[in-house]
Design an enzyme around this catalytic site. Structure first.
Site, PDB file in Angstrom:
ATOM      1  N   HIS A  80       0.955  -1.839   0.009  1.00  0.00           N
ATOM      2  CA  HIS A  80      -0.224  -0.202   0.120  1.00  0.00           C
ATOM      3  C   HIS A  80       0.857   1.483   0.281  1.00  0.00           C
ATOM      4  O   HIS A  80       0.498   2.214  -0.740  1.00  0.00           O
ATOM      5  CB  HIS A  80      -1.354   0.131   1.216  1.00  0.00           C
ATOM      6  CG  HIS A  80      -0.671   0.229   2.680  1.00  0.00           C
ATOM      7  ND1 HIS A  80       0.353  -1.270   3.347  1.00  0.00           N
ATOM      8  CD2 HIS A  80      -0.191   0.786   3.515  1.00  0.00           C
ATOM      9  CE1 HIS A  80       0.424  -1.146   4.238  1.00  0.00           C
ATOM     10  NE2 HIS A  80       0.074   0.097   4.898  1.00  0.00           N
ATOM     11  N   CYS A 164     -30.673  -2.205  -9.135  1.00  0.00           N
ATOM     12  CA  CYS A 164     -32.096  -2.144  -8.656  1.00  0.00           C
ATOM     13  C   CYS A 164     -33.521  -1.923  -9.214  1.00  0.00           C
ATOM     14  O   CYS A 164     -34.929  -2.475  -8.812  1.00  0.00           O
ATOM     15  CB  CYS A 164     -32.326  -2.210  -7.305  1.00  0.00           C
ATOM     16  SG  CYS A 164     -32.541  -0.328  -6.658  1.00  0.00           S
TER      17      CYS A 164
END
Length: 418
Positions: A80, A164
């Site tokens: 990271h 959705c």
């Protein structure tokens, strides 16, 4: 859209989390790879279920990085940290409610949250989720906290049909808008990002007005509305509250996403909106290409061609100078900027331009040539120009993209006020 230096590839670290909107990201990767950006993609575990790492590796020309790579035994330093050091700019698209929560609460559980914790580079944020999730009080609280991060350029989710099947807010911002935000940051010196227009209200006009001749004909000026829109997006990216008033736009409507705008047709329409908004603004950019003529009589029927000449002669009138009229009520704390397209040499145009600043009562006038190849009208056209004030400022901005020009122009103007 191009990055600012063809000899250097801006390094973009693209963080992809587990929203269904992740399926749109391979197209973004492909789009950016064609525009001289070097891209590395990082996929969360949930995002892996939606798009294939191999696809991102091929499109980006770099290996796709996965959560399981964070503590790989082949790493010589924490992954990271290495990725944050490598990148010039980060993008997180889509940003989910889960990752947002981890980020603002300091939870570095996972590779992407660890990157977000360690990063100090500019980062473009593109949220995407169901409307009810987005409007949830906890999510809104977290998102509000994120706005206090100085290095975060946040793009609001769009409204429309969601995965959705509901219609509402929550769609990921368009890829073209994400790329525009990226180009904006690359136009900054050393790819820095600051919200230096926070709490400023800016009113911008753009595009052309159109005046009715009869039911079949109209008079207008040539303008795509691109320059006004670039000014609007740059001001928004820099933290301002922006209102954009414009005629019909001849550009991709995705680039208007996130801007509060009013579409008008005639000069009278334009004047009404300006009058309603002008008292509340700190800066006013009068970039609209207002038609010079209008008809003082209304004809709903089409005028026969053999009578059109007589009709025009009897009914033509000049449209009043809107900027001049508005400037009569300008407050001391307001800054008004006019625009002037010209042809021929700048040396010949200077005399007229300096007179126009006085006549129009504005603080600045930006003059740009429209008779040079590749310059002038349209989103893809490049522009240059000269910024003048009432005294001795004569600042030249070299030929560049419209968003870079808009950025440089705003920087120069606000630096003068400071």
């Amino acid at each position: 859209m191009k990055t600012k230096n063809k000899n250097y590839k801006t390094k973009v670290l693209l963080l992809i989390t587990g929203s269904i909107a992740a399926v749109r990201i391979p197209l973004l990767v492909s789009q950016l790879a064609k525009e001289n950006y070097e891209i590395k993609c990082v996929l969360s575990k949930n995002a892996e279920k939606l798009i294939k790492p191999l696809s991102l590796s091929i499109l980006s020309r770099n290996p796709c990085i996965l959560e399981e790579d964070q503590w790989s035994n082949i790493q010589s330093k924490p992954l990271h940290i290495e990725l944050c050091n490598w990148a010039d700019i980060l993008i997180i698209a889509p940003l989910t409610a889960t990752t947002l929560s981890k980020w603002v609460t300091g939870n570095a559980d996972g590779l992407i949250p660890s990157i977000l914790m360690a990063n100090i580079k500019p980062i473009i944020v593109a949220p995407a989720m169901n409307t009810q999730m987005w409007l949830n009080k906890a999510v809104q609280k977290n998102y509000k906290n994120l706005q206090n991060y100085e290095n975060v350029l946040s793009l609001q989710p769009s409204e429309g049909l969601l995965a959705c099947d509901a219609i509402g807010i929550g769609k990921i911002p368009p890829n073209d808008l994400i790329q525009l935000a990226l180009e904006f940051i690359t136009s900054q010196n050393q790819n820095t990002y600051h919200k230096d227009l926070l709490n400023k209200k800016i009113l911008i006009t753009g595009g052309c007005t159109s005046e009715k001749v009869d039911s079949a004909r109209h008079i207008t000026n040539k303008s795509s509305g691109a320059m006004g829109l670039m000014l609007s997006q740059v001001a928004r990216f820099r933290g301002a509250q922006v209102r954009y008033v414009h005629g019909p736009l001849k550009i991709d409507k995705d680039l208007t996403d996130g801007i509060q705008r009013y579409e008008i047709e005639t000069s009278d329409d334009l004047i009404k909106v300006i009058n309603n908004e002008i008292s509340n603004c700190d800066y006013f950019f009068m970039n609209a290409a207002v038609s010079d003529f209008k008809m003082f009589s209304d004809h709903s029927a089409k005028i026969p061609k053999n009578k059109i000449n007589d009709h025009l002669i009897k009914n033509f009138e000049l449209v009043p100078d809107i900027l001049k009229k508005i400037s009569e009520s300008k407050k001391d704390n307001q800054v008004f900027v006019g625009f002037c397209a010209f042809t021929g040499s700048i040396e010949e145009a200077k005399i007229i331009i300096k007179k126009k600043i006085i006549q129009k009562g504005c603080d600045y006038l930006f003059a740009n040539p429209i008779d040079l190849k590749g310059q002038g009208f349209g989103y893809l056209a490049q522009n240059e120009g000269w910024l003048f004030d009432k005294k001795n400022i004569e600042h030249h901005i070299k030929k560049t993209s419209k968003i870079d020009l808009a950025n440089k122009l705003i920087t120069k103007i606000i630096s003068q006020k400071d």
